[in-house]
Design a protein around this motif. Sequence first.
Motif, PDB file in Angstrom:
ATOM      1  N   GLU A  81     -12.476   6.118 -47.935  1.00  0.00           N
ATOM      2  CA  GLU A  81     -13.736   6.318 -47.233  1.00  0.00           C
ATOM      3  C   GLU A  81     -14.883   6.058 -48.213  1.00  0.00           C
ATOM      4  OE1 GLU A  81     -15.406   7.187 -43.487  1.00  0.00           O
ATOM      5  OE2 GLU A  81     -13.285   7.424 -44.018  1.00  0.00           O
ATOM      6  N   TYR A  82     -15.745   5.111 -47.860  1.00  0.00           N
ATOM      7  CA  TYR A  82     -16.939   4.838 -48.664  1.00  0.00           C
ATOM      8  C   TYR A  82     -18.121   5.573 -48.048  1.00  0.00           C
ATOM      9  CZ  TYR A  82     -14.126   0.985 -50.522  1.00  0.00           C
ATOM     10  OH  TYR A  82     -13.138   0.243 -51.105  1.00  0.00           O
ATOM     11  N   GLU A  83     -18.769   6.409 -48.830  1.00  0.00           N
ATOM     12  CA  GLU A  83     -19.926   7.168 -48.346  1.00  0.00           C
ATOM     13  C   GLU A  83     -21.139   6.806 -49.192  1.00  0.00           C
ATOM     14  OE1 GLU A  83     -18.995  11.300 -48.162  1.00  0.00           O
ATOM     15  OE2 GLU A  83     -17.250  11.014 -46.869  1.00  0.00           O
ATOM     16  N   GLN A  84     -21.695   5.637 -48.886  1.00  0.00           N
ATOM     17  CA  GLN A  84     -22.812   5.076 -49.650  1.00  0.00           C
ATOM     18  C   GLN A  84     -22.402   4.831 -51.107  1.00  0.00           C
ATOM     19  OE1 GLN A  84     -26.317   7.607 -48.868  1.00  0.00           O
ATOM     20  NE2 GLN A  84     -26.859   6.146 -47.253  1.00  0.00           N
ATOM     21  N   ALA A  85     -21.250   4.178 -51.246  1.00  0.00           N
ATOM     22  CA  ALA A  85     -20.780   3.781 -52.571  1.00  0.00           C
ATOM     23  C   ALA A  85     -21.598   2.592 -53.065  1.00  0.00           C
ATOM     24  CB  ALA A  85     -19.295   3.420 -52.515  1.00  0.00           C
ATOM     25  N   VAL A  86     -21.826   2.546 -54.355  1.00  0.00           N
ATOM     26  CA  VAL A  86     -22.674   1.505 -54.949  1.00  0.00           C
ATOM     27  C   VAL A  86     -21.830   0.291 -55.310  1.00  0.00           C
ATOM     28  CG1 VAL A  86     -24.238   0.962 -56.854  1.00  0.00           C
ATOM     29  CG2 VAL A  86     -24.234   3.256 -55.840  1.00  0.00           C
ATOM     30  N   ALA A  87     -22.361  -0.901 -54.990  1.00  0.00           N
ATOM     31  CA  ALA A  87     -21.663  -2.148 -55.298  1.00  0.00           C
ATOM     32  C   ALA A  87     -22.676  -3.267 -55.474  1.00  0.00           C
ATOM     33  CB  ALA A  87     -20.670  -2.499 -54.194  1.00  0.00           C
ATOM     34  N   TRP A  88     -22.227  -4.352 -56.081  1.00  0.00           N
ATOM     35  CA  TRP A  88     -23.100  -5.500 -56.328  1.00  0.00           C
ATOM     36  C   TRP A  88     -22.527  -6.737 -55.649  1.00  0.00           C
ATOM     37  CZ3 TRP A  88     -22.426  -1.470 -59.548  1.00  0.00           C
ATOM     38  CH2 TRP A  88     -23.583  -0.864 -60.086  1.00  0.00           C
ATOM     39  N   PRO A  89     -23.362  -7.558 -55.035  1.00  0.00           N
ATOM     40  CA  PRO A  89     -22.861  -8.716 -54.286  1.00  0.00           C
ATOM     41  C   PRO A  89     -22.224  -9.760 -55.201  1.00  0.00           C
ATOM     42  CG  PRO A  89     -25.256  -8.779 -54.426  1.00  0.00           C
ATOM     43  CD  PRO A  89     -24.836  -7.457 -54.986  1.00  0.00           C
ATOM     44  N   VAL A  90     -21.187 -10.382 -54.675  1.00  0.00           N
ATOM     45  CA  VAL A  90     -20.485 -11.468 -55.359  1.00  0.00           C
ATOM     46  C   VAL A  90     -20.534 -12.686 -54.446  1.00  0.00           C
ATOM     47  CG1 VAL A  90     -18.293 -12.276 -56.298  1.00  0.00           C
ATOM     48  CG2 VAL A  90     -18.948  -9.868 -56.558  1.00  0.00           C
ATOM     49  N   GLY A  91     -21.154 -13.741 -54.900  1.00  0.00           N
ATOM     50  CA  GLY A  91     -21.256 -14.934 -54.076  1.00  0.00           C
ATOM     51  C   GLY A  91     -22.410 -14.852 -53.100  1.00  0.00           C
ATOM     52  N   GLU A  92     -22.493 -15.859 -52.261  1.00  0.00           N
ATOM     53  CA  GLU A  92     -23.593 -15.970 -51.312  1.00  0.00           C
ATOM     54  C   GLU A  92     -23.476 -14.913 -50.215  1.00  0.00           C
ATOM     55  OE1 GLU A  92     -25.467 -19.317 -48.257  1.00  0.00           O
ATOM     56  OE2 GLU A  92     -23.867 -19.864 -49.670  1.00  0.00           O
ATOM     57  N   PRO A  93     -24.531 -14.159 -49.945  1.00  0.00           N
ATOM     58  CA  PRO A  93     -24.479 -13.179 -48.853  1.00  0.00           C
ATOM     59  C   PRO A  93     -24.123 -13.849 -47.531  1.00  0.00           C
ATOM     60  CG  PRO A  93     -26.411 -12.802 -50.224  1.00  0.00           C
ATOM     61  CD  PRO A  93     -25.812 -14.096 -50.681  1.00  0.00           C
ATOM     62  N   GLY A  94     -23.266 -13.190 -46.786  1.00  0.00           N
ATOM     63  CA  GLY A  94     -22.821 -13.742 -45.515  1.00  0.00           C
ATOM     64  C   GLY A  94     -21.650 -14.697 -45.630  1.00  0.00           C
ATOM     65  N   ARG A  95     -21.222 -14.995 -46.871  1.00  0.00           N
ATOM     66  CA  ARG A  95     -20.092 -15.922 -47.078  1.00  0.00           C
ATOM     67  C   ARG A  95     -18.962 -15.205 -47.804  1.00  0.00           C
ATOM     68  NH1 ARG A  95     -21.718 -21.218 -46.499  1.00  0.00           N
ATOM     69  NH2 ARG A  95     -19.484 -21.595 -46.267  1.00  0.00           N
ATOM     70  N   GLY A  96     -18.707 -13.976 -47.398  1.00  0.00           N
ATOM     71  CA  GLY A  96     -17.713 -13.173 -48.091  1.00  0.00           C
ATOM     72  C   GLY A  96     -16.300 -13.708 -48.004  1.00  0.00           C
ATOM     73  N   VAL A  97     -15.951 -14.272 -46.846  1.00  0.00           N
ATOM     74  CA  VAL A  97     -14.595 -14.802 -46.699  1.00  0.00           C
ATOM     75  C   VAL A  97     -14.394 -15.973 -47.645  1.00  0.00           C
ATOM     76  CG1 VAL A  97     -13.002 -15.948 -45.113  1.00  0.00           C
ATOM     77  CG2 VAL A  97     -14.349 -13.996 -44.328  1.00  0.00           C
ATOM     78  N   ARG A  98     -15.403 -16.827 -47.729  1.00  0.00           N
ATOM     79  CA  ARG A  98     -15.304 -17.976 -48.636  1.00  0.00           C
ATOM     80  C   ARG A  98     -15.124 -17.515 -50.075  1.00  0.00           C
ATOM     81  NH1 ARG A  98     -19.765 -22.909 -49.012  1.00  0.00           N
ATOM     82  NH2 ARG A  98     -18.662 -24.150 -50.597  1.00  0.00           N
ATOM     83  N   THR A  99     -15.797 -16.441 -50.454  1.00  0.00           N
ATOM     84  CA  THR A  99     -15.679 -15.926 -51.817  1.00  0.00           C
ATOM     85  C   THR A  99     -14.313 -15.308 -52.059  1.00  0.00           C
ATOM     86  OG1 THR A  99     -18.050 -15.473 -51.868  1.00  0.00           O
ATOM     87  CG2 THR A  99     -16.692 -14.356 -53.509  1.00  0.00           C
ATOM     88  N   ILE A 100     -13.879 -14.468 -51.155  1.00  0.00           N
ATOM     89  CA  ILE A 100     -12.646 -13.717 -51.360  1.00  0.00           C
ATOM     90  C   ILE A 100     -11.410 -14.595 -51.224  1.00  0.00           C
ATOM     91  CG2 ILE A 100     -12.024 -12.946 -49.024  1.00  0.00           C
ATOM     92  CD1 ILE A 100     -12.386 -10.577 -52.006  1.00  0.00           C
ATOM     93  N   VAL A 101     -11.531 -15.752 -50.556  1.00  0.00           N
ATOM     94  CA  VAL A 101     -10.361 -16.609 -50.364  1.00  0.00           C
ATOM     95  C   VAL A 101      -9.828 -17.111 -51.700  1.00  0.00           C
ATOM     96  CG1 VAL A 101     -11.509 -18.869 -50.110  1.00  0.00           C
ATOM     97  CG2 VAL A 101      -9.407 -18.380 -48.839  1.00  0.00           C
ATOM     98  N   GLU A 102     -10.699 -17.193 -52.715  1.00  0.00           N
ATOM     99  CA  GLU A 102     -10.218 -17.572 -54.037  1.00  0.00           C
ATOM    100  C   GLU A 102      -9.228 -16.544 -54.564  1.00  0.00           C
ATOM    101  OE1 GLU A 102     -10.723 -20.341 -55.704  1.00  0.00           O
ATOM    102  OE2 GLU A 102     -11.938 -21.138 -54.069  1.00  0.00           O
ATOM    103  N   MET A 103      -9.515 -15.288 -54.301  1.00  0.00           N
ATOM    104  CA  MET A 103      -8.614 -14.215 -54.725  1.00  0.00           C
ATOM    105  C   MET A 103      -7.320 -14.250 -53.922  1.00  0.00           C
ATOM    106  SD  MET A 103      -9.558 -10.186 -55.131  1.00  0.00           S
ATOM    107  CE  MET A 103      -8.603  -9.135 -56.243  1.00  0.00           C
ATOM    108  N   VAL A 104      -7.450 -14.456 -52.633  1.00  0.00           N
ATOM    109  CA  VAL A 104      -6.281 -14.468 -51.760  1.00  0.00           C
ATOM    110  C   VAL A 104      -5.319 -15.583 -52.140  1.00  0.00           C
ATOM    111  CG1 VAL A 104      -5.520 -14.818 -49.380  1.00  0.00           C
ATOM    112  CG2 VAL A 104      -7.465 -13.317 -49.866  1.00  0.00           C
ATOM    113  N   ASN A 105      -5.839 -16.763 -52.454  1.00  0.00           N
ATOM    114  CA  ASN A 105      -4.964 -17.871 -52.819  1.00  0.00           C
ATOM    115  C   ASN A 105      -4.171 -17.571 -54.083  1.00  0.00           C
ATOM    116  OD1 ASN A 105      -5.403 -19.649 -50.686  1.00  0.00           O
ATOM    117  ND2 ASN A 105      -7.217 -20.541 -51.629  1.00  0.00           N
ATOM    118  N   MET A 106      -4.787 -16.862 -55.016  1.00  0.00           N
ATOM    119  CA  MET A 106      -4.069 -16.503 -56.240  1.00  0.00           C
ATOM    120  C   MET A 106      -2.982 -15.470 -55.956  1.00  0.00           C
ATOM    121  SD  MET A 106      -5.243 -18.334 -58.656  1.00  0.00           S
ATOM    122  CE  MET A 106      -6.647 -19.440 -58.818  1.00  0.00           C
ATOM    123  N   THR A 107      -3.308 -14.477 -55.159  1.00  0.00           N
ATOM    124  CA  THR A 107      -2.296 -13.459 -54.881  1.00  0.00           C
ATOM    125  C   THR A 107      -1.189 -14.017 -53.993  1.00  0.00           C
ATOM    126  OG1 THR A 107      -3.811 -12.626 -53.172  1.00  0.00           O
ATOM    127  CG2 THR A 107      -3.720 -11.417 -55.239  1.00  0.00           C
TER     128      THR A 107
END
Length: 549
Positions: free
Chosen positions: A268-294
Amino acid sequence: MSATHDVFNQAPPLTGFTTADDPALLEALRRDGGGWGEAEVRALGARAGTEEVQDWARTAEAHPPVLRTHDRYGHRIDEVEFHPSWHRLMAAAVESGQHAAPWAEARPGAHLVRAAKFYVWAQAEPGHGCPVSMTYAAVPALRAQPELAAAYEPLLASRTYDYGLRPPLGKQGLIAGMSMTEKQGGSDVRANTTTAVPAGDGSYVITGHKWFTSAPMSDVFLVLAQAPEGLTCFLMPRVLPDGTRNAMHLQRLKDKLGNRSNASAEIEYEQAVAWPVGEPGRGVRTIVEMVNMTRLDCVIGSAAGMRAGLRQALHHTAHRKAFGAELIDQPLMRNVLADLAVESEAATVLAMRLAAALDRSEAGDAAESALRRLGLAAGKYWVCKRGATHAAEALECLGGNGYVEESGMPRLYREAPLLSIWEGSGNVAALDVLRALAKEPAALDAYFAEVGEAAGADPRLDAATARLRDLLGELSDPGRAQLLARRLAEQLTLVLQGSLLVRHSTPAVADAFCASRLGADWGHAFGTLPPGTDLGPVLERALLKEASL
C-alpha cells in the motif's frame, strides 16, 4: 538393538559436482565471444555443486521470509526477515556479477558471460534469482532518466551485497525491484489505478495498492502509476534521503506455490515519494526495457531448472537397479533420459543465443536486436512452458523417492510454473509474438536469416521452416491471428532451436530433436524418441561424471 534392515540400491548423495560441466553452455561461451569468462563460470558452477551451497538452498526455502510490520513499540517498520542462507546466496550472486555488472563492464560477451553465471548458479537455488534478475533489468530502464542513472547505476552494478534499510545513495551496493501489478489489471498495466501527483519539487507522491511486488526488501523500485500525463514509470526508494522510511507499507507476504525463499508482497502506497523515469505518460515504453531483460532470465532460469532436473534423474538411474539392471540401462528409461537431455540442451542453446544477441544489440547491431525481440517473445512462451513438463518427468524418473522433499525434486517442480507466469503468462507471451511481427517487420527477416544458416543440413528442419512460413501466411486474417498465436510461438521456437542444434550440437542430439520435435509422426510425451535414435551419444553429452553411460 539389531538393525531391522540394510540400506542398499539407493543412489548416494548428489554433491561435489559442478553445474558448469555442460558442453552446450561452454561451447556457446566460446562461440559467441564469452570465452574470456569461462574460468569464472566454471568456478561458480563448482561452488554451486558443493554440499555447503546445497544446504543454503535447502534452508533458504525451508525457512521462508517473515514480514515484520511493526516493532515491539508499535512503530511501523515494514521489514522482511530472511534466513541467513538467503543472504549468503544473494552475496555470492552479487559478488559474481550476476545482477548488473555487465552494464559497467562494456566488454564484448559481458551479457553472455553473465547469462552463463545466472544459469549455473540458479541450479543451486532459483528463488533468489528474482531480485538478482530485477536488478539486472532495472539499469536499461533507469537510463531513460540520465540524472537518476548517473546516481544509482554505479551502486546497482556494484559487486557488494549491502543488505539493510538505509538511504540508497549512502550504501555500497543496491538491489532493485519492480512494482507494477494491481488487483484489477494483472498484465494489463494500463488498467492501473495507483496515482502519482506532482509534489512541486520534481518528485511525485504515489498513492495506491500493488497486488504483487516481488522482493519488497529491495532498496529501490521501478513503479508504474497514473500521473496527470498518463501511466508513468517512477523510481521509488524504500528509505528517503533523510533516513525516514518511505510510505510504502507491506500488507502481507504472498503464500506461493513455489519461489518460497523469495518474498512477494502486497503493498500500500500512502503518498510515497518517487521520481519520474522517462517521459511522463510513456511508462509502458520505459518499463518494457526492464521486462525484456527479465524475460530473458525467465528463459535462462527455465533452462537451468531443466538441467538440474536432468542431473538428478541421471544420477538416480545410474545408481538404481530394477529387474536385474541399472535403470539407466533399461531401454525405455534410456529413451526418457535422452529425451530430457535433448529438451534441456535445446533450452540452453536458445537461452545463450538470445544472451549473445543482447550483447550484439547493445553494440549497435540492428539485426541482432530484431532477432532478440522476436526470439525472446517466442522463447519465453515455449521454453518456460516446457519447463514444468520437464520437471514433472524428471521427478518421475526417481519414482517415489522424487516425490519427497528431501530429494529436492519437489522444489524444482514447484518452481517451474513460475517462470511461465512471471513477466506475462502464456497468452501474454504469445500475443507479444504477434505484436513483434506487426511492429518490427525486420524481426522476421532476422529470424529467417538466423534459421537459414542451417538450410539444407536436415530435410526435417527445412520442411518445418516451410510449414512455419505457411503458418505465418495465415496471420493476415485478424480473426484467426490470436487463435494461431500459441501455435506460432511454439513453431518459431522449435525451428530456431532445431537450427541451433543442427549447427552447433552433436549429430545425435540434432537428429533426436529434429525427429521428435520437427517430425510429424511421433508422440509428444517424453520418452517417445523414434526407434533407431542413437541414445548413447545423447546421454554421454550430459556429462554426468559419476555415471557409467
